[in-house]
Write a protein that holds these residues in place. Structure first.
Motif, PDB file in Angstrom:
ATOM      1  N   ALA A 113       0.872  -1.147   0.063  1.00 24.17           N
ATOM      2  CA  ALA A 113       0.076   0.018  -0.120  1.00 24.17           C
ATOM      3  C   ALA A 113       0.882   1.286  -0.077  1.00 24.17           C
ATOM      4  N   THR A 114       2.043   1.166   0.670  1.00 21.33           N
ATOM      5  CA  THR A 114       2.799   2.383   0.499  1.00 21.33           C
ATOM      6  C   THR A 114       3.746   2.434  -0.748  1.00 21.33           C
ATOM      7  N   ASN A 115       3.675   3.727  -1.303  1.00 19.64           N
ATOM      8  CA  ASN A 115       4.401   3.970  -2.569  1.00 19.64           C
ATOM      9  C   ASN A 115       5.839   4.283  -2.521  1.00 19.64           C
ATOM     10  N   GLN A 116       6.181   3.822  -1.251  1.00 24.07           N
ATOM     11  CA  GLN A 116       7.793   4.199  -0.910  1.00 24.07           C
ATOM     12  C   GLN A 116       8.808   2.864  -1.535  1.00 24.07           C
ATOM     13  N   PRO A 166      17.190   6.529  16.408  1.00 20.78           N
ATOM     14  CA  PRO A 166      16.794   8.067  16.274  1.00 20.78           C
ATOM     15  C   PRO A 166      15.401   8.207  16.097  1.00 20.78           C
ATOM     16  N   LEU A 167      14.692   7.240  15.311  1.00 20.94           N
ATOM     17  CA  LEU A 167      13.283   7.559  14.763  1.00 20.94           C
ATOM     18  C   LEU A 167      12.332   7.010  15.971  1.00 20.94           C
ATOM     19  N   VAL A 168      12.743   6.472  17.176  1.00 27.26           N
ATOM     20  CA  VAL A 168      11.811   6.078  18.133  1.00 27.26           C
ATOM     21  C   VAL A 168      11.049   7.266  18.678  1.00 27.26           C
ATOM     22  N   GLY A 169       9.760   7.296  18.803  1.00 28.24           N
ATOM     23  CA  GLY A 169       8.992   8.467  19.307  1.00 28.24           C
ATOM     24  C   GLY A 169       8.357   9.251  18.221  1.00 28.24           C
ATOM     25  N   VAL A 170       8.781   8.681  16.867  1.00 22.93           N
ATOM     26  CA  VAL A 170       7.996   9.487  15.775  1.00 22.93           C
ATOM     27  C   VAL A 170       7.325   8.645  14.860  1.00 22.93           C
ATOM     28  N   SER A 171       6.347   9.256  13.988  1.00 22.08           N
ATOM     29  CA  SER A 171       5.532   8.189  13.294  1.00 22.08           C
ATOM     30  C   SER A 171       6.554   7.631  11.885  1.00 22.08           C
ATOM     31  N   VAL A 172       6.046   6.694  11.246  1.00 24.58           N
ATOM     32  CA  VAL A 172       7.053   6.026  10.272  1.00 24.58           C
ATOM     33  C   VAL A 172       6.983   7.171   9.376  1.00 24.58           C
ATOM     34  N   ARG A 173       5.803   7.888   8.917  1.00 21.04           N
ATOM     35  CA  ARG A 173       5.901   8.801   7.855  1.00 21.04           C
ATOM     36  C   ARG A 173       6.614  10.156   8.163  1.00 21.04           C
ATOM     37  N   GLU A 174       6.602  10.902   9.566  1.00 26.84           N
ATOM     38  CA  GLU A 174       7.104  11.731   9.858  1.00 26.84           C
ATOM     39  C   GLU A 174       8.829  11.499   9.939  1.00 26.84           C
ATOM     40  N   GLY A 175       9.140  10.328  10.389  1.00 20.79           N
ATOM     41  CA  GLY A 175      10.580  10.067  10.493  1.00 20.79           C
ATOM     42  C   GLY A 175      10.976   9.759   8.964  1.00 20.79           C
ATOM     43  N   HIS A 176      10.403   9.787   8.053  1.00 24.09           N
ATOM     44  CA  HIS A 176      11.176   9.371   6.798  1.00 24.09           C
ATOM     45  C   HIS A 176      12.128   8.092   6.825  1.00 24.09           C
ATOM     46  N   ASN A 229      17.270   3.646   3.646  1.00 22.35           N
ATOM     47  CA  ASN A 229      16.903   2.936   2.474  1.00 22.35           C
ATOM     48  C   ASN A 229      16.254   1.607   2.463  1.00 22.35           C
ATOM     49  N   ALA A 230      15.294   1.628   3.240  1.00 26.44           N
ATOM     50  CA  ALA A 230      14.475   0.440   3.555  1.00 26.44           C
ATOM     51  C   ALA A 230      13.088   0.922   3.669  1.00 26.44           C
ATOM     52  N   VAL A 231      12.192  -0.052   3.269  1.00 29.94           N
ATOM     53  CA  VAL A 231      10.473   0.237   3.618  1.00 29.94           C
ATOM     54  C   VAL A 231      10.040  -0.702   4.751  1.00 29.94           C
ATOM     55  N   ILE A 232       9.227  -0.246   5.670  1.00 27.28           N
ATOM     56  CA  ILE A 232       8.438  -0.978   6.336  1.00 27.28           C
ATOM     57  C   ILE A 232       7.325  -1.449   5.741  1.00 27.28           C
ATOM     58  N   LEU A 233       7.058  -2.813   5.643  1.00 21.13           N
ATOM     59  CA  LEU A 233       6.074  -3.483   5.087  1.00 21.13           C
ATOM     60  C   LEU A 233       5.005  -4.041   6.244  1.00 21.13           C
ATOM     61  N   ALA A 234       5.479  -4.358   7.008  1.00 24.28           N
ATOM     62  CA  ALA A 234       4.516  -4.882   8.537  1.00 24.28           C
ATOM     63  C   ALA A 234       5.356  -4.405   9.768  1.00 24.28           C
ATOM     64  N   LEU A 235       4.530  -4.555  10.673  1.00 26.54           N
ATOM     65  CA  LEU A 235       5.016  -4.087  11.835  1.00 26.54           C
ATOM     66  C   LEU A 235       4.242  -4.933  13.078  1.00 26.54           C
ATOM     67  N   ILE A 253       0.406   1.877   8.790  1.00 25.72           N
ATOM     68  CA  ILE A 253       1.726   1.896   9.138  1.00 25.72           C
ATOM     69  C   ILE A 253       2.343   3.093   9.036  1.00 25.72           C
ATOM     70  N   GLY A 254       1.950   4.000   8.139  1.00 25.64           N
ATOM     71  CA  GLY A 254       2.535   5.235   8.053  1.00 25.64           C
ATOM     72  C   GLY A 254       2.460   6.252   9.352  1.00 25.64           C
ATOM     73  N   ASP A 255       1.148   5.753  10.273  1.00 30.95           N
ATOM     74  CA  ASP A 255       0.773   6.736  11.255  1.00 30.95           C
ATOM     75  C   ASP A 255       1.144   6.059  12.616  1.00 30.95           C
ATOM     76  N   ILE A 256       1.846   5.091  12.484  1.00 32.92           N
ATOM     77  CA  ILE A 256       2.510   4.124  13.713  1.00 32.92           C
ATOM     78  C   ILE A 256       3.448   4.889  14.138  1.00 32.92           C
ATOM     79  N   VAL A 257       3.490   5.403  15.590  1.00 30.95           N
ATOM     80  CA  VAL A 257       4.701   5.851  16.022  1.00 30.95           C
ATOM     81  C   VAL A 257       5.481   4.877  16.683  1.00 30.95           C
ATOM     82  N   LEU A 258       6.775   4.760  16.174  1.00 28.04           N
ATOM     83  CA  LEU A 258       7.567   3.811  16.411  1.00 28.04           C
ATOM     84  C   LEU A 258       8.265   3.668  18.072  1.00 28.04           C
ATOM     85  N   GLU A 259       8.325   2.581  18.464  1.00 27.97           N
ATOM     86  CA  GLU A 259       8.518   2.370  19.890  1.00 27.97           C
ATOM     87  C   GLU A 259       9.755   1.317  19.976  1.00 27.97           C
TER      88      GLU A 259
END
Length: 595
Positions: free
Chosen positions: A299-302, A325-335, A341-347, A358-364
């Motif tokens: 679903a992600t065009n990434q 460094p991306l912990v605490g921000v969403s997948v989309r906002e953290g780029h 150079n990798a895309v999250i397909l599932a979490l 997935i794009g809205d999930i805040v990473l922990e």
């Protein structure tokens, strides 16, 4: 007695090495290629064989054809062509007997034109999923899968490596004579019919009901993943159930988003449409398989912004550390893609799905991610403080579905060139393998590793051992003993040759049995002054009749652990099936190819 006296130490050494090799096959943990290579080395250093004679097998057209066909089949696997065909043909069974029939018919048909080992490798995961979806016994399906592939391979020259090997030896001995591509169908088709009927009738009493190894270790982690129905998807217009998305093992369709509207608790009769966003939750294995289904795209065009074609990427599992460094921000906002150079397909979080896109999930810290990336990601991030664990998910990677028609056309052209005798099997296979690589149906890195080098080494070294039996007169001695035991009756000698081939292939492997008995078959026909063709056809079938043990044929070994079988399971159904196949072979072969 004179023949025994004249055999000499070279002949006795050759026979002794053959006997020792078979004993080691049966009782040793040494790999078959190590055993045959060791035997060939002894024959070489003792002077029984010259270097040219010992290494001639590595240049044999039959062996080389087997090697090249691995690459041809890889093109069908990498484009998803065979997997798609298999899934389409299996359908919705009406009971166990109907399921076995639906499975064995396409497997036997495909095995006539593709290497049966590759066919079984492709069908095992498909059948495993199929059995779970329809509450079928996996142990009642996998053994018929292997047996159907074996008997299907006897129908054409290219169906099994055994046929190619024997034909290669025959061509070398006869100055270029060869079997036709479909000539063996005269015996292969009756054997296929007999085998399928026998399994369907006897399965209730002879097939076991085992607990498969795969059911003992359930993956407790549950992932969230999102897929889109592509614009040209063959799934569009099909119901969820008809598309096979309702009962994926360990994977559940949570909701569908269509034109901004959410459809939760989706009915299996809902029709899919192009552009539908499907949200799934489930086990990692099934999530990966979901990304290999034709007509579904992430679903992600990434994923389309990563460098290089998808076929050259891989699936990687990674666990985030608290240092990321991306912990605490969403997948989309953290780029995430730009950063790694990798895309999250599932979490997965704490083994459970996260109920957000997935794009809205805040990473922990501790989040487990399924990534699509390039193979060098694992080397770059293995010791990174950003991840606790980084591991490539087997050899899985996205498939190139749009090239499936090209791959099928290449194989069809190869078969046509051989069928109309425009090219030899080796020449057609070489052209097909080259076409698979040039059209990018299979990447060159995949093509390099596709050949099963252990199998090829066993075949090539066995040629040398067979040559020693022929050169020293040991093969003639064995043939003379066979004829004497048969009382000089060709039909009885044919039956004894089948028994010898079936026993040897049950104890060792099909190719070893075929190569070592080839000179015996040749000398038997010569001493009785009859045609060698019935003996060669019987040898091909006998060496392929590996039903009685799991060690005699690669496809049996492939289903052995997955189906949770015991050694005795193969004996119970395999021995009567071998006897039946032998009786049909010895009866029909002389009628089709006269002495």
């Amino acid at each position: 007695m004179d023949a025994i006296t004249d055999l000499g130490w070279q002949g006795w050494l050759s026979l002794g090495l053959v006997a020792l090799s078979f004993a080691l096959f049966l009782r040793s943990r040494l790999a078959p290629d190590v055993i045959t290579s060791g035997a060939l080395t002894v024959l070489l250093v003792t002077g029984v064989l010259t270097p040219v004679e010992a290494l001639a097998g590595f240049a044999n057209p039959g062996m080389l054809t087997v090697a090249v066909l691995y690459i041809v089949v890889s093109g069908l696997k990498e484009t998803g062509a065979v997997g798609w065909i298999g899934q389409t043909l299996l359908g919705h069974p009406k009971g166990e007997t109907n399921a076995r029939l639906r499975l064995m018919l396409p497997v036997a048909g495909l095995s006539a034109f593709l290497n049966n080992t590759a066919v079984v490798a492709i069908f095992i995961p498909a059948v495993t999923d199929w059995a779970k979806r329809h509450q079928l016994s996996l142990s009642g399906l996998l053994m018929p899968l292997s047996f159907a592939s074996i008997v299907g391979g006897t129908c054409t020259l290219i169906g099994t490596s055994t046929n190619l090997v024997v034909n290669g030896l025959y061509s070398s001995q006869s100055g270029g004579l060869s079997f036709g591509l479909f000539e063996l169908a005269w015996i292969g088709l009756p054997l296929m019919l007999v085998t399928l009927v026998f399994i369907l009738v006897s399965a209730r009493w002879l097939l076991p009901n085992r607990v498969a190894a795969s059911t003992r270790f359930e993956d407790v982690r549950r992932y969230t993943t999102e897929m889109l129905v592509s614009t040209d998807s063959p799934l569009a217009g099909k119901s969820i159930e008809a598309a096979g998305l309702r009962q994926l093992p360990g994977l559940f369709l949570v909701e569908i988003e269509r034109d901004g509207q959410i459809m939760p608790a989706v009915s299996p009769q809902v029709l899919l449409a192009s552009g539908d966003r499907l949200v799934f939750a489930g086990m990692l294995d099934s999530v990966v398989e979901l990304h290999r289904i034709r007509g579904l795209v992430p679903a992600t065009n990434q994923v389309y912004k990563l460098g290089g074609p998808r076929q050259e990427r891989c699936f990687v599992e990674a666990v985030l550390s608290n240092k990321c460094p991306l912990v605490g921000v969403s997948v989309r906002e953290g780029h995430f893609r730009g950063y790694y150079n990798a895309v999250i397909l599932a979490l997965s979080r704490n083994g459970e799905r996260v109920q957000r896109k997935i794009g809205d999930i805040v990473l922990e810290p501790g989040d487990t991610l399924l990534l699509e990336t390039r193979p060098d990601f694992v080397l770059q991030q293995r010791n990174s403080k950003d991840f606790l664990v980084v591991s490539q998910f087997g050899d899985e990677h996205p498939l190139h579905h749009e090239r499936a028609p090209i791959a099928i056309a290449i194989v069809a052209t190869m078969v046509g060139l051989v069928a109309f005798e425009l090219l030899s099997m080796l020449e057609a296979a070489l052209l097909a393998a080259g076409a698979m690589i040039l059209t990018r149906c299979t990447p060159d890195r995949v093509a390099r590793r596709e050949p099963d080098w252990q199998v090829l080494i066993v075949i090539a070294t066995s040629f040398g051992i067979g040559a020693a039996l022929e050169k020293t007169g040991a093969a003639a001695l064995l043939a003379g003993s066979l004829i004497e035991l048969a009382g000089g009756i060709p039909w009885l000698a044919l039956g004894l040759l089948f028994v010898a081939a079936a026993v040897l292939t049950a104890l060792a492997t099909n190719n070893v049995a075929a190569v070592l008995l080839f000179p015996v078959a040749l000398d038997s026909a010569r001493l009785m002054d009859v045609s060698v063709i019935p003996f060669l056809v019987t040898l091909m079938v006998g060496a392929s009749a590996s039903f009685a043990t799991p060690i005699g044929y690669q496809t049996n070994l492939m289903v052995f652990n997955v189906g949770g079988y015991r050694f005795s399971d193969f004996i119970r159904i395999g021995v009567p099936l071998t006897i039946l196949v032998g009786a049909v072979t010895v009866t029909l072969v002389p009628m089709i190819w006269s002495f």
